[in-house]
Structures are given as structure tokens and as C-alpha cells.
Scaffold this motif. Structure first.
Motif, PDB file in Angstrom:
ATOM      1  N   LYS A 114       0.927  -1.136  -0.104  1.00 56.48           N
ATOM      2  CA  LYS A 114      -0.130   0.009  -0.059  1.00 56.48           C
ATOM      3  C   LYS A 114       0.680   1.364  -0.085  1.00 56.48           C
ATOM      4  CE  LYS A 114      -0.584  -0.167   5.145  1.00 56.48           C
ATOM      5  NZ  LYS A 114      -1.520  -0.150   5.982  1.00 56.48           N
ATOM      6  N   ASN A 115       2.044   1.088   0.497  1.00 57.57           N
ATOM      7  CA  ASN A 115       2.949   2.434   0.223  1.00 57.57           C
ATOM      8  C   ASN A 115       3.675   2.473  -0.971  1.00 57.57           C
ATOM      9  OD1 ASN A 115       2.341   3.200   2.945  1.00 57.57           O
ATOM     10  ND2 ASN A 115       3.513   1.509   4.038  1.00 57.57           N
ATOM     11  N   TYR A 116       3.589   1.547  -1.758  1.00 55.37           N
ATOM     12  CA  TYR A 116       4.409   1.680  -3.018  1.00 55.37           C
ATOM     13  C   TYR A 116       4.001   2.968  -3.761  1.00 55.37           C
ATOM     14  CZ  TYR A 116       5.247   0.494  -7.905  1.00 55.37           C
ATOM     15  OH  TYR A 116       5.818   0.624  -9.249  1.00 55.37           O
ATOM     16  N   SER A 117       5.390   3.662  -4.007  1.00 61.21           N
ATOM     17  CA  SER A 117       5.252   4.892  -4.744  1.00 61.21           C
ATOM     18  C   SER A 117       6.676   5.147  -5.633  1.00 61.21           C
ATOM     19  CB  SER A 117       5.106   6.215  -3.676  1.00 61.21           C
ATOM     20  OG  SER A 117       5.316   7.260  -4.313  1.00 61.21           O
ATOM     21  N   PRO A 118       6.576   4.599  -6.595  1.00 55.94           N
ATOM     22  CA  PRO A 118       7.782   4.490  -7.576  1.00 55.94           C
ATOM     23  C   PRO A 118       8.391   6.052  -7.818  1.00 55.94           C
ATOM     24  CG  PRO A 118       5.862   4.286  -8.779  1.00 55.94           C
ATOM     25  CD  PRO A 118       5.482   4.029  -7.629  1.00 55.94           C
ATOM     26  N   LYS A 119       9.813   6.111  -7.751  1.00 59.09           N
ATOM     27  CA  LYS A 119      10.296   7.514  -7.781  1.00 59.09           C
ATOM     28  C   LYS A 119      11.479   7.252  -9.002  1.00 59.09           C
ATOM     29  CE  LYS A 119       8.682   9.080  -3.653  1.00 59.09           C
ATOM     30  NZ  LYS A 119       8.038   8.015  -3.070  1.00 59.09           N
ATOM     31  N   ASN A 120      11.842   8.676  -9.269  1.00 57.45           N
ATOM     32  CA  ASN A 120      12.556   8.717 -10.333  1.00 57.45           C
ATOM     33  C   ASN A 120      14.058   7.911  -9.966  1.00 57.45           C
ATOM     34  OD1 ASN A 120      10.930  10.086 -11.818  1.00 57.45           O
ATOM     35  ND2 ASN A 120      11.496  12.033 -11.214  1.00 57.45           N
ATOM     36  N   ASN A 121      14.693   7.945  -8.677  1.00 59.97           N
ATOM     37  CA  ASN A 121      15.694   7.373  -8.561  1.00 59.97           C
ATOM     38  C   ASN A 121      15.412   5.815  -8.344  1.00 59.97           C
ATOM     39  OD1 ASN A 121      14.258   7.460  -5.910  1.00 59.97           O
ATOM     40  ND2 ASN A 121      16.067   7.411  -4.825  1.00 59.97           N
ATOM     41  N   HIS A 122      14.162   5.324  -8.292  1.00 59.66           N
ATOM     42  CA  HIS A 122      14.250   3.903  -8.501  1.00 59.66           C
ATOM     43  C   HIS A 122      14.453   3.120  -9.543  1.00 59.66           C
ATOM     44  CE1 HIS A 122      10.997   4.027  -4.987  1.00 59.66           C
ATOM     45  NE2 HIS A 122      12.043   4.490  -4.699  1.00 59.66           N
ATOM     46  N   LEU A 123      15.034   1.829  -9.695  1.00 56.73           N
ATOM     47  CA  LEU A 123      15.395   1.149 -10.840  1.00 56.73           C
ATOM     48  C   LEU A 123      13.963   0.475 -11.102  1.00 56.73           C
ATOM     49  CD1 LEU A 123      18.745  -0.704  -9.806  1.00 56.73           C
ATOM     50  CD2 LEU A 123      18.371   1.349 -11.590  1.00 56.73           C
ATOM     51  N   LEU A 124      13.637   0.071 -12.339  1.00 59.68           N
ATOM     52  CA  LEU A 124      12.504  -0.538 -12.804  1.00 59.68           C
ATOM     53  C   LEU A 124      12.402  -1.662 -13.483  1.00 59.68           C
ATOM     54  CD1 LEU A 124       9.498   0.417 -12.286  1.00 59.68           C
ATOM     55  CD2 LEU A 124       9.544   1.416 -14.613  1.00 59.68           C
ATOM     56  N   PHE A 125      12.134  -2.649 -13.241  1.00 55.34           N
ATOM     57  CA  PHE A 125      11.922  -3.972 -14.017  1.00 55.34           C
ATOM     58  C   PHE A 125      10.593  -4.230 -14.439  1.00 55.34           C
ATOM     59  CE2 PHE A 125      10.543  -8.593 -13.876  1.00 55.34           C
ATOM     60  CZ  PHE A 125      11.481  -8.966 -14.788  1.00 55.34           C
ATOM     61  N   LYS A 126      10.529  -4.401 -15.746  1.00 59.38           N
ATOM     62  CA  LYS A 126       9.111  -4.619 -16.437  1.00 59.38           C
ATOM     63  C   LYS A 126       9.120  -6.049 -16.894  1.00 59.38           C
ATOM     64  CE  LYS A 126       8.806   0.224 -17.467  1.00 59.38           C
ATOM     65  NZ  LYS A 126       8.324   1.166 -18.783  1.00 59.38           N
ATOM     66  N   GLN A 127       7.848  -6.475 -16.963  1.00 56.07           N
ATOM     67  CA  GLN A 127       7.632  -7.778 -17.461  1.00 56.07           C
ATOM     68  C   GLN A 127       6.439  -7.980 -18.007  1.00 56.07           C
ATOM     69  OE1 GLN A 127       7.566 -11.006 -14.502  1.00 56.07           O
ATOM     70  NE2 GLN A 127       8.324 -12.380 -15.800  1.00 56.07           N
ATOM     71  N   GLU A 128       5.957  -8.655 -19.169  1.00 56.67           N
ATOM     72  CA  GLU A 128       4.601  -8.975 -19.603  1.00 56.67           C
ATOM     73  C   GLU A 128       4.308 -10.384 -19.247  1.00 56.67           C
ATOM     74  OE1 GLU A 128       4.552  -8.008 -23.817  1.00 56.67           O
ATOM     75  OE2 GLU A 128       4.309  -5.699 -23.439  1.00 56.67           O
ATOM     76  N   LEU A 129       3.020 -10.364 -18.892  1.00 60.21           N
ATOM     77  CA  LEU A 129       2.449 -11.875 -18.557  1.00 60.21           C
ATOM     78  C   LEU A 129       1.475 -12.129 -19.848  1.00 60.21           C
ATOM     79  CD1 LEU A 129       1.946 -11.587 -14.812  1.00 60.21           C
ATOM     80  CD2 LEU A 129       3.810 -12.725 -16.209  1.00 60.21           C
ATOM     81  N   PRO A 130       1.960 -12.936 -20.950  1.00 68.02           N
ATOM     82  CA  PRO A 130       0.826 -13.039 -21.845  1.00 68.02           C
ATOM     83  C   PRO A 130      -0.125 -14.107 -21.442  1.00 68.02           C
ATOM     84  CG  PRO A 130       2.915 -14.321 -22.169  1.00 68.02           C
ATOM     85  CD  PRO A 130       3.213 -13.343 -20.912  1.00 68.02           C
ATOM     86  N   PRO A 131      -1.254 -14.431 -22.499  1.00 67.85           N
ATOM     87  CA  PRO A 131      -2.137 -15.387 -22.004  1.00 67.85           C
ATOM     88  C   PRO A 131      -1.575 -16.599 -21.608  1.00 67.85           C
ATOM     89  CG  PRO A 131      -2.958 -13.875 -23.693  1.00 67.85           C
ATOM     90  CD  PRO A 131      -1.308 -13.693 -23.690  1.00 67.85           C
ATOM     91  N   LEU A 132      -2.240 -17.585 -20.988  1.00 65.16           N
ATOM     92  CA  LEU A 132      -1.564 -18.846 -20.620  1.00 65.16           C
ATOM     93  C   LEU A 132      -1.438 -19.471 -21.952  1.00 65.16           C
ATOM     94  CD1 LEU A 132      -3.619 -20.280 -17.501  1.00 65.16           C
ATOM     95  CD2 LEU A 132      -1.430 -19.505 -17.520  1.00 65.16           C
ATOM     96  N   PHE A 133      -0.264 -20.252 -22.059  1.00 67.09           N
ATOM     97  CA  PHE A 133      -0.101 -20.838 -23.410  1.00 67.09           C
ATOM     98  C   PHE A 133      -0.860 -22.245 -23.349  1.00 67.09           C
ATOM     99  CE2 PHE A 133       1.970 -24.095 -26.383  1.00 67.09           C
ATOM    100  CZ  PHE A 133       2.406 -23.098 -27.386  1.00 67.09           C
ATOM    101  N   GLN A 134      -1.751 -22.568 -24.379  1.00 63.21           N
ATOM    102  CA  GLN A 134      -2.500 -23.491 -24.519  1.00 63.21           C
ATOM    103  C   GLN A 134      -2.411 -24.526 -25.508  1.00 63.21           C
ATOM    104  OE1 GLN A 134      -6.652 -21.945 -24.995  1.00 63.21           O
ATOM    105  NE2 GLN A 134      -6.105 -21.184 -27.028  1.00 63.21           N
ATOM    106  N   LEU A 135      -2.432 -25.813 -25.404  1.00 57.99           N
ATOM    107  CA  LEU A 135      -2.142 -26.907 -26.107  1.00 57.99           C
ATOM    108  C   LEU A 135      -3.462 -27.665 -26.486  1.00 57.99           C
ATOM    109  CD1 LEU A 135      -0.528 -28.879 -27.732  1.00 57.99           C
ATOM    110  CD2 LEU A 135      -0.325 -30.190 -25.423  1.00 57.99           C
TER     111      LEU A 135
END
Length: 336
Positions: free
Chosen positions: A151-172
Motif C-alpha cells: 500500500k505504500n508503493y510509490s515509485p520514484k525517479n531514483n528507483h530502478l524499474l523491472f518490467k515484465q509482460e504476462l501473456p495469456p496462458l500458453f494452451q495446447l
């Protein structure tokens, strides 16, 4: 990664309903080599229960120890693990530890995203140093809605940032209901894929024959719903019936999944394609060119279980754009 995060969320729902506070651990950066890449996660409870993993097992005990203070004071922290000081490891990993609490709105949005195959995005704000930081943490973006776990999450300019995409579940999509289809279902569901089994009604089977399957369908050829096929889908045709294989190909002839494989020898595939063209000369040659048969890679597979491994290995090599070779012969990093 999506199936791993879904597994974490599903377990977190249970622990949260039991009143257990949790910590989410995320690998946000590595230096050198590591067993897993950034974006892997695990959740932990105070009692030492955990789901997921951030390494091959050498880091998890330290992660649990460091997470105890996060549970106690509710404040995120950064930790690092220097594998260069440990036998058999060659890298440094940086792990974000944060309180993990699921809101009702997040649960509803997440479940809908999984069901409707919506792309999700996760961002982790962090520092590359050990310590407690009130404002670091992760957020997940679902259908233009942002949800935070701290709840206290507040990204700042001096923070490093990791980004990731979660695509739809792979289906067979497995078309067929014989013993080898059962084994392929087990193997594919075991690595987190959503498995849909399609068979003709005369097979007299049900979903109970296919442990791990998410759905079992017995539609007429003309009633098959092909709209579920996207680029996060693989199809394996394995009915053991020449005529049925042709009919199913006719039904899917406008589909271009990430992978489309046929069971059986090369000459059988050629006969099926020849019959397909006789029945429908207008079939696009791009559709025919995508067909892979015999499905699988050459690992000397004999049993149904081994054949399943062979097929899954080829699918993985195709969707990851990798040529199967022995790892000892690969130059550079394993994950490159």
C-alpha cells in the motif's frame, strides 16, 4: 511465467483466507549467470510455507529468513545473494521482498484476464542495495487498471524499474483421445499449459480420462470453435484415424497457431494433405506449410510418455525460436 504467477495467486487466495500474512519475493536483476532469470517469483509465509522458486534451491532459505522482517513490520526490503561465494554458482541475484495482499478487485480482474486471455504487465520498483525501503514494490496492470501489493508503493525517479509482460496462458489443443493423448495431456499440464482435448463423440471418453485437462469437447466437425486459437496456442492432431485427421484439418484450415503438429510418419502426412486438397482446393498453402509432421524431435522416444516429451520439446523449441542441440555444445549463456 504467466502460469507460475497464476499458481502463486491461486495459493495466495487460500493462505489469505486462512489469515496468513505473505511475502512476495521477485528476482529483479542478476549479475553474471543464474539458475533462473529476472521475473521469477515465490510467496512465503512466516511458518516457512512457500510456492514458486527464485533459484534452484540454494537461495530460498535466505529468502525466508529475510522475509520474516517484512512480515513483522510490513515494510519491503531488498536482498542480494552472491553466488560467486557459493560452490557451483556464478552470479549475484537481487531480490525484492514485499508484503503480498490481494484485494477483491485484483482477484476479480486477474481471474477475468486469465479466462479472457488478456495480456497483463508487471512493474517492480527497486534499489540495487540491501535494506528496507518503504516505497519500493510491485504493481500489476490489467486492462488499464493498476493494482499494488504494498500500500505504500510509490515509485520514484531514483528507483530502478523491472518490467515484465504476462501473456495469456500458453494452451495446447490436443485432437484425439487415445492413450498417447492422455500422456501428452499429463505432460503439458505439468509444465503449466492449459490443455483442451477435442475428440469425436464415438470415442466415449470424458474429461476424467485426461488428468490435467482444463476442458474436454466432443463437437461435430462443423461446430468446432476455432476462435480460441491464437499465437499462444499449439495444436497436435493425433486421432489415429486418417479420415478424422482430414476432417479436423478442414475444420481448422483458417487457423495459424504458434505450432501445428501431426502425429504419424511423413508419408501419412503427405497423404492427409493430398486428401485435404482434394476436398478443398482453396486451402491456403501457408496453412499447409505450417503443418509439422511427424510431430516431435528425435530423442529416441518409444513409449507414449516419451513421445509426449518429444512433442513438447519440439513445441518449446518452436515458440522459443531455438534449434535443439546438446547444451554442452551451446556457446554462451544457456538462457541466451
Amino acid at each position: 511465467m504467466t502460469h507460475e504467477f497464476k499458481f502463486i495467486v491461486d495459493q495466495a487466495k487460500i493462505w489469505q483466507s486462512q489469515g496468513k500474512p505473505m511475502v512476495l519475493a521477485t528476482v529483479v536483476e542478476i549479475e553474471g549467470s543464474s539458475y533462473r532469470r529476472p521475473g521469477v517469483r515465490m510467496i512465503l509465509t512466516e511458518e516457512g510455507e512457500s510456492v514458486g522458486a527464485v533459484s534452484g534451491g540454494c537461495v530460498e532459505k535466505e529468502v525466508h529468513f529475510q522475509s520474516l522482517s517484512v512480515i513483522e513490520d510490513g515494510k519491503p526490503k531488498m536482498m542480494s545473494y552472491d553466488g560467486t561465494l557459493r560452490l557451483g554458482c556464478e552470479g549475484i541475484i537481487y531480490v525484492l521482498l514485499e508484503p503480498f495482499e490481494l484485494s477483491d478487485n485484483f482477484i476479480k480482474a486477474f481471474d477475468l484476464a486469465i479466462k479472457n486471455r488478456i495480456l497483463m504487465k508487471i512493474q517492480a520498483s527497486y534499489h540495487k542495495e540491501f535494506g528496507v525501503f518503504d516505497d519500493i514494490g510491485s504493481c500489476i496492470i490489467i486492462d488499464n487498471q493498476t493494482f499494488v501489493f504494498n500500500k505504500n508503493y510509490s515509485p520514484k525517479n531514483n528507483h530502478l524499474l523491472f518490467k515484465q509482460e504476462l501473456p495469456p496462458l500458453f494452451q495446447l489443443i490436443i485432437i484425439g483421445a487415445e492413450h498417447d493423448a492422455v500422456q501428452l495431456t499429463k505432460a503439458a499440464s505439468g509444465i503449466g499449459w492449459k490443455v483442451i482435448v477435442i475428440a469425436s463423440a464415438d470415442e466415449q471418453k470424458s474429461i476424467n480420462f485426461f488428468p490435467g485437462a482444463a476442458d474436454f469437447q466432443t463437437p461435430f466437425f462443423e461446430d468446432i470453435d476455432t476462435t480460441v486459437v491464437d499465437k499462444q496456442t499449439a495444436i497436435v492432431l493425433m486421432t489415429h484415424s486418417f479420415n478424422k485427421d482430414v476432417q479436423y484439418l478442414l475444420a481448422f484450415n483458417n487457423c495459424y497457431p504458434a505450432y501445428f503438429g501431426l502425429l504419424g510418419p511423413q508419408h501419412r502426412k503427405e497423404r492427409i494433405i493430398s486428401q485435404l486438397l482434394e476436398l478443398n482446393p482453396e486451402v491456403d498453402f501457408e496453412f499447409i506449410d505450417q503443418l509439422r509432421g511427424p510431430s516431435g524431435i528425435n530423442i529416441g522416444a518409444e513409449s507414449a510418455q516419451e513421445i509426449a516429451i518429444s512433442i513438447i520439446s519440439e513445441i518449446l523449441s518452436v515458440i522459443r525460436n531455438q534449434k535443439p542441440i546438446l547444451l554442452k555444445d551451446k556457446e554462451g549463456n544457456i538462457h541466451a
